[in-house]
Design a protein around this motif. Structure first.
Motif, mmCIF file in Angstrom:
data_model
loop_
_atom_site.group_PDB
_atom_site.id
_atom_site.type_symbol
_atom_site.label_atom_id
_atom_site.label_comp_id
_atom_site.label_asym_id
_atom_site.label_seq_id
_atom_site.Cartn_x
_atom_site.Cartn_y
_atom_site.Cartn_z
ATOM 1 N N LEU A 1 0.836 -1.212 0.000
ATOM 2 C CA LEU A 1 0.000 0.000 0.000
ATOM 3 C C LEU A 1 0.865 1.254 0.000
ATOM 4 C CD1 LEU A 1 -2.874 -0.943 2.494
ATOM 5 C CD2 LEU A 1 -3.182 -0.168 0.139
ATOM 6 N N LEU B 1 2.651 1.818 -3.762
ATOM 7 C CA LEU B 1 1.967 2.263 -4.984
ATOM 8 C C LEU B 1 2.144 3.755 -5.263
ATOM 9 C CD1 LEU B 1 -1.339 0.225 -5.266
ATOM 10 C CD2 LEU B 1 0.630 0.232 -6.790
ATOM 11 N N PRO B 2 1.895 4.656 -4.281
ATOM 12 C CA PRO B 2 2.065 6.077 -4.590
ATOM 13 C C PRO B 2 3.503 6.466 -4.941
ATOM 14 C CG PRO B 2 0.784 5.772 -2.565
ATOM 15 C CD PRO B 2 1.356 4.440 -2.934
ATOM 16 N N LEU B 3 4.472 5.647 -4.499
ATOM 17 C CA LEU B 3 5.874 5.951 -4.783
ATOM 18 C C LEU B 3 6.315 5.383 -6.130
ATOM 19 C CD1 LEU B 3 7.392 5.036 -1.299
ATOM 20 C CD2 LEU B 3 6.942 7.332 -2.191
ATOM 21 N N ALA C 1 5.587 11.704 10.028
ATOM 22 C CA ALA C 1 5.602 12.292 8.684
ATOM 23 C C ALA C 1 5.805 11.210 7.628
ATOM 24 C CB ALA C 1 6.692 13.352 8.577
ATOM 25 N N THR C 2 6.610 10.217 7.936
ATOM 26 C CA THR C 2 6.841 9.105 7.009
ATOM 27 C C THR C 2 6.500 7.820 7.747
ATOM 28 O OG1 THR C 2 8.740 10.359 6.189
ATOM 29 C CG2 THR C 2 8.555 8.069 5.457
ATOM 30 N N GLU D 1 6.704 3.174 4.195
ATOM 31 C CA GLU D 1 7.379 3.998 3.183
ATOM 32 C C GLU D 1 8.876 4.083 3.491
ATOM 33 O OE1 GLU D 1 5.593 7.748 2.077
ATOM 34 O OE2 GLU D 1 7.547 8.577 1.511
ATOM 35 N N ARG E 1 11.837 3.256 0.994
ATOM 36 C CA ARG E 1 12.868 4.240 0.647
ATOM 37 C C ARG E 1 14.260 3.662 0.884
ATOM 38 N NH1 ARG E 1 11.872 10.342 1.767
ATOM 39 N NH2 ARG E 1 9.649 10.683 1.466
ATOM 40 N N GLY F 1 17.207 2.456 -2.018
ATOM 41 C CA GLY F 1 18.366 3.344 -2.113
ATOM 42 C C GLY F 1 17.996 4.805 -2.197
ATOM 43 N N TRP F 2 16.796 5.151 -1.765
ATOM 44 C CA TRP F 2 16.328 6.529 -1.819
ATOM 45 C C TRP F 2 16.568 7.233 -0.482
ATOM 46 C CZ3 TRP F 2 11.036 4.724 -4.184
ATOM 47 C CH2 TRP F 2 11.227 4.391 -5.528
ATOM 48 N N PRO F 3 16.438 8.568 -0.450
ATOM 49 C CA PRO F 3 16.650 9.263 0.832
ATOM 50 C C PRO F 3 15.598 8.837 1.856
ATOM 51 C CG PRO F 3 16.568 10.830 -1.019
ATOM 52 C CD PRO F 3 16.145 9.490 -1.557
ATOM 53 N N SER G 1 11.320 12.030 6.781
ATOM 54 C CA SER G 1 11.256 12.659 8.101
ATOM 55 C C SER G 1 10.555 11.742 9.102
ATOM 56 C CB SER G 1 10.480 13.971 7.975
ATOM 57 O OG SER G 1 10.029 14.400 9.240
ATOM 58 N N LEU H 1 5.219 11.685 -2.170
ATOM 59 C CA LEU H 1 5.044 11.510 -3.608
ATOM 60 C C LEU H 1 3.842 10.612 -3.873
ATOM 61 C CD1 LEU H 1 6.123 11.738 -6.539
ATOM 62 C CD2 LEU H 1 7.582 9.765 -6.029
ATOM 63 N N LEU I 1 2.340 8.950 -7.232
ATOM 64 C CA LEU I 1 2.294 8.687 -8.667
ATOM 65 C C LEU I 1 1.052 7.864 -8.956
ATOM 66 C CD1 LEU I 1 6.067 7.859 -9.253
ATOM 67 C CD2 LEU I 1 4.857 9.974 -9.857
#
Lengths: 343, 343
Positions: free
Chosen positions: A18, A21-23, A264-265, A269, A273, A277-279, A282, B311, B313
């Protein structure tokens, strides 16, 4: 589109998918059962965890592979790790499968635990005997009466720990990125009922900067020692302000579910992340409480009538002692939510 | 498990379905295109909106039917409404399909608009001619130079409106429950680029309690007048502090996407709560900005490096002037996000 392979399609896999998907992250899960909670939102490869064709399909389809549970054949992870990044690393998952290896991992990272023995032995202050492999949610462990010998209390290979007079059970959820950056959520307090997590308070009541900092140091030390990538949870005993590590989970953790609305995150997620390998995101947060729904489904309308309540059902059939969902509320609404769930 | 039928499987249907899963709500969407954004998380009945077999399947499978777009055959909604609750009611959807009916709906609810004419006529202060049916995102409308006759500026049936010297474009998203309760989000300010919504600021800068209260009165009056159930958006012109209603949307709205992270309850969850007959959720909120991603995909890592950025998408192929996603940030991070998106 990034494709993340997830070994395990339970509620943790579902919430990872879940969050993905938005990422632009699609999850492909390997799961033996036919009615996996993750199936509503992820592609499912229905196969036992030791099915070599399933591993091959994961390796072929995925950019990175992760786990939603620790009880995964290490051979599969090792095989996968030769073909695709596996995050967290197989050795970290292995340490969480084996209570002896777990204690040794804590020791190697310089982290204090209760005294322990393997083979199991008794301690003068009291002894807990735990199955070395396969226990969870309070199953597979026994507290010995004083003077009771260890032998025969549990089948198979066991370790024993000194019974610690802890004030409360805490945990910390942290994430480590591919670049070694670590982000920690606040220390939370966990309250159990019949061996299962029932309530998480985030942050833990009376959390001091010193306690947060010591817990974070434990998470950082463990993550660095294991060359960890992803979300990691460490369960801690608070013994008069001294922290002793109890268990680790090499994955998103029930005591981090509050982050979906409270931070916040979300931890889900954050894990994606990290493994992509993404940043890292918060970890800013608000005082939040999480209550597990165990066994029976709640009165949905009554739950949704609690201001600020968020319901999370996992799509699982109700069954005694089964986690079928959780509810998150602003911390000041916990008593109101508990009243609703008690009726 | 509650099953909600959604006519339309675009990003709004996708985000409704994502909000539904944790609530135990499964969405079934009717969508003509083969690569619907909602397909990742909802069951898709791939069919034209006027396909009678698709309507029958919806009626058979769903507890309630709703829409994610207003350009739906009203005959289908009327047919469905005889068999299953349709929320919002078909007449409200019809009012949003037809710019003349929309103006009449505002008038019937006692809501001020710019002066308008149908058949189209010119106004001394300036005239906007709009296609009566089927326009959206700034398409299907033309601003006339002074003295230019209306005839022939647009094909087909048109209405005209007096050009209003507005200071800014605002909108309000509200939800009305089955019991008539209304919950309003704060008034937001919308900034457009090439006719498409680019940025939403929530709340609108310099929002006063008076302005919020007057906008909320408009939303409440319209919702009550239409016997509305579900989420409703009203676009408003701010003309020196006076509010004129411009358009309505009988559905979740792009200017409400910020609520996913910025409000206690997202507009998507709120819509599902309303149409399922459940209590509405809290609209508590924090200052938040939303930027649409139009045309080209962003640099995911750069976006995720903005503190507090989220984000979203939609799983749509990039194409000029196509909304392919959005990003939400704490309001104080908007400039930082815009800098990232500009590179």
């Amino acid at each position: 589109m990034t494709t993340v392979g997830v070994i395990g399609g339970g509620q943790l896999g579902r919430m990872l998918a879940l969050a993905g998907l938005p990422l632009g992250v699609a999850c492909v899960v390997v799961e033996p059962s036919a009615d996996a909670p993750a199936a509503a939102v992820a592609d499912v490869i229905q196969a036992p965890f030791d099915d070599e064709r399933a591993w091959a399909e994961l390796a072929r389809r995925c950019d990175v592979v992760t786990v939603e549970l620790e009880h995964v054949p290490i051979g599969a992870l090792a095989w996968l790790a030769e073909r695709v990044p596996v995050r967290p690393p197989p050795a970290a998952v292995q340490a969480a499968q084996d209570r002896r290896a777990e204690k040794e991992a804590f020791a190697a990272a310089g982290i204090a635990t209760a005294r322990w023995a393997h083979p199991a032995a008794t301690f003068a202050a009291g002894t807990v005997v735990k199955r070395r492999f396969g226990g969870y949610d309070g199953r597979g462990q026994v507290v010995l009466g004083r003077g009771v010998p260890v032998d025969g209390t549990l089948d198979g290979d066991c370790i024993s720990e000194e019974l610690v007079p802890f004030d409360r059970e805490l945990s910390i959820v942290a994430a480590r990125g591919v670049d070694g950056t670590v982000a920690c959520y606040p220390v939370v307090e966990n309250r159990h009922y019949q061996g299962m997590l029932r309530t998480t308070l985030a942050p833990a009541p009376a959390l001091t900067p010193s306690l947060q900092s010591r817990a974070a140091s434990i998470a950082v030390a463990l993550a660095e020692s294991l060359d960890y990538v992803g979300v990691l949870a460490v369960e801690l005993f608070d013994v008069g302000g001294t922290l002793l590590a109890n268990e680790m989970a090499p994955r998103v953790h029930n005591s981090g579910h509050w982050t979906i609305e409270g931070a916040a995150t979300s931890q889900f997620e954050q894990h994606l992340r990290a493994v992509c390998g993404w940043p890292l995101g918060s970890t800013e947060h608000r005082p939040t409480a999480m209550v597990n729904l165990i066994g029976a489904p709640p009165d949905v309308e009554a739950v949704l009538a609690v201001p600020g309540a968020h319901l999370h059902l996992y799509g699982k059939a109700p069954r005694p002692a089964r986690k079928i969902g959780h509810v998150t509320v602003p911390a000041e609404r916990l008593l109101q939510l508990e009243a609703v769930l008690a009726t």
